[in-house]
Enzyme design. Structure first.
Site, PDB file in Angstrom:
ATOM      1  N   ASP A   1       0.842  -1.205   0.000  1.00 40.90           N
ATOM      2  CA  ASP A   1       0.000   0.000   0.000  1.00 40.90           C
ATOM      3  C   ASP A   1       0.875   1.253   0.000  1.00 40.90           C
ATOM      4  OD1 ASP A   1      -2.115  -1.710   0.145  1.00 40.90           O
ATOM      5  OD2 ASP A   1      -2.728  -1.185   2.193  1.00 40.90           O
TER       6      ASP A   1
ATOM      7  N   GLY B   1      -3.380  -5.344   1.103  1.00 43.58           N
ATOM      8  CA  GLY B   1      -4.056  -6.385   0.319  1.00 43.58           C
ATOM      9  C   GLY B   1      -5.129  -6.986   1.214  1.00 43.58           C
ATOM     10  N   LYS B   2      -6.332  -7.104   0.649  1.00 48.00           N
ATOM     11  CA  LYS B   2      -7.452  -7.525   1.498  1.00 48.00           C
ATOM     12  C   LYS B   2      -7.205  -8.881   2.154  1.00 48.00           C
ATOM     13  CE  LYS B   2     -10.549  -4.783  -1.318  1.00 48.00           C
ATOM     14  NZ  LYS B   2     -10.496  -3.592  -0.470  1.00 48.00           N
TER      15      LYS B   2
ATOM     16  N   ASN C   1      -4.477  -8.588   4.893  1.00 49.47           N
ATOM     17  CA  ASN C   1      -5.041  -7.833   6.025  1.00 49.47           C
ATOM     18  C   ASN C   1      -5.933  -8.740   6.873  1.00 49.47           C
ATOM     19  OD1 ASN C   1      -3.820  -5.682   4.747  1.00 49.47           O
ATOM     20  ND2 ASN C   1      -5.712  -4.744   4.022  1.00 49.47           N
TER      21      ASN C   1
ATOM     22  N   ASN D   1     -19.738  -4.377   2.469  1.00 49.30           N
ATOM     23  CA  ASN D   1     -20.142  -3.114   3.088  1.00 49.30           C
ATOM     24  C   ASN D   1     -21.423  -2.654   2.383  1.00 49.30           C
ATOM     25  OD1 ASN D   1     -19.427  -1.712   0.727  1.00 49.30           O
ATOM     26  ND2 ASN D   1     -17.404  -1.162   1.515  1.00 49.30           N
TER      27      ASN D   1
ATOM     28  N   ARG E   1     -21.396   3.245  11.877  1.00 50.13           N
ATOM     29  CA  ARG E   1     -22.764   2.944  12.346  1.00 50.13           C
ATOM     30  C   ARG E   1     -22.930   1.484  12.752  1.00 50.13           C
ATOM     31  NH1 ARG E   1     -25.820   3.457   7.969  1.00 50.13           N
ATOM     32  NH2 ARG E   1     -24.054   3.940   6.618  1.00 50.13           N
ATOM     33  N   GLY E   2     -21.832   0.745  12.832  1.00 43.82           N
ATOM     34  CA  GLY E   2     -21.912  -0.647  13.278  1.00 43.82           C
ATOM     35  C   GLY E   2     -22.125  -1.604  12.126  1.00 43.82           C
TER      36      GLY E   2
ATOM     37  N   GLY F   1     -12.459  -3.000   7.220  1.00 41.96           N
ATOM     38  CA  GLY F   1     -13.382  -4.089   6.859  1.00 41.96           C
ATOM     39  C   GLY F   1     -12.662  -5.432   6.864  1.00 41.96           C
ATOM     40  N   ASP F   2     -11.415  -5.428   6.413  1.00 43.09           N
ATOM     41  CA  ASP F   2     -10.637  -6.679   6.395  1.00 43.09           C
ATOM     42  C   ASP F   2     -10.365  -7.155   7.820  1.00 43.09           C
ATOM     43  OD1 ASP F   2     -10.489  -6.296   3.635  1.00 43.09           O
ATOM     44  OD2 ASP F   2      -8.648  -5.128   3.829  1.00 43.09           O
TER      45      ASP F   2
END
Ligand code: RIB
Length: 302
Positions: free
Chosen positions: A16, A42-43, A46, A185, A221-222, A248-249
């Site tokens: 990254d 990298g997702k 991660n 998401n 927001r959870g 998110g990862d």
């Protein structure tokens, strides 16, 4: 004595390249940014690093370039305690690179040159002995054929499967039917089929397509959890975000580890993942995850 099953992440490794700016630039605009930093990302990687913080010995399968960056990245992952024996090195290909802009309040935009990530093949998936793993997680930074084959092999070996559909795209039912936990998401869930207009209608459609469970992450927001019995909202952990890249990862990797250590208790795994992702956003870099002890402390404040 029978060996304990491990958990596995199949996915991407990127370097990254991150520039901090006051805001995300508009199309055609040149924006003078601030500090530059390079991080491991990298997702897939991660997720694997986050899972390993909770469940040490997590295995990772990826495609890495035959360049120095790739060799150093692999050394670093070994140093973090991951089992990287399933990572394939592709001579002549470059390791994945992500160009990232991080604006104020941690908002970001990302462009990826996938390089070796796209060379991991369905044949590589068929070589993995998925019966060694209780859980297997995938994302969409490898080719769709590879992800499809991986999910299929994992299901055949009775793994619990998890898919983060990122970057968002249309997905055929042949992929969705092998997903036990889908973790998009709020943007990605609407990109999975044509005509999805709301999270609720998309979730209903996806459950009909054969997905077992859906967790839609909503950032500050959870998140909201859908299964055949209905919908449950989970509150966030409030923290001051400085960098949301990889949040998110971190959520998904920690969620998978949580499912593993809590014997499939989804509510407990979601809370653990929420606490882990909250710690991650307070620090710069996609893999700046907290230790399990820090995550447990954060859980108490939840
Ligand atoms: O989800 C964040 C990740 O997306 C970054 O680490 C970047 O490498 C891209 O893959």
């Amino acid at each position: 004595m029978k060996k304990e099953k491990k958990i596995l992440v199949v996915g991407s490794m990127n370097v990254d390249m991150v520039v901090k700016t006051s805001r995300i630039p508009r199309v055609g605009e040149t924006l003078l940014g601030g500090v530059f930093n390079q991080y491991e990302g990298g997702k897939g990687a991660n997720q694997a690093v986050a899972a390993n913080a909770i469940f040490p010995g997590t295995a990772f399968c990826a495609g890495v370039g035959g360049d120095t960056i790739g060799a150093e990245y692999l050394k670093y992952l070994r140093g973090r305690g991951l089992d990287v024996s399933l990572v394939r090195s592709f001579k002549g290909a470059h390791t994945g690179v992500a160009l990232i802009t991080v604006a104020k309040e941690g908002k970001n935009s990302i462009t990826v040159a996938p390089g070796a990530n796209m060379l991991l093949s369905p044949a590589d998936m068929r070589k993995i002995d998925f019966s060694k793993f209780s859980h297997a997680a995938f994302q969409l930074e490898n080719s769709l054929e590879t992800v499809e084959a991986g999910l299929e092999q994992a299901k055949l070996a009775s793994c619990v499967t998890i898919l983060t559909p990122a970057p968002g795209r249309l997905l055929p039912n042949s992929v969705l039917k092998n997903v036990d936990y889908l973790v998009p998401n709020e943007i990605e869930i609407l990109q999975l089929k044509r005509g999805y207009a709301s999270i609720d209608s998309a979730a209903a459609g996806l459950l009909k397509s054969g997905v077992g469970n859906i967790i839609v992450t909503l950032g500050e927001r959870g998140c909201v959890y859908f299964n055949g019995e209905g919908k449950t909202s989970f509150k966030p952990c409030s923290v001051r975000a400085v960098d949301t890249v990889g949040a998110g990862d971190c959520f998904t990797g920690s969620f998978m580890a949580g499912l593993r250590i809590y014997g499939g208790d989804v509510g407990k795994a979601i809370k653990l993942a929420t606490a882990a992702a909250a710690i991650k956003v307070t620090k710069a870099g996609a893999q700046s995850v907290g230790t399990f002890a820090e995550v447990k402390r954060m859980l108490k404040k939840f």
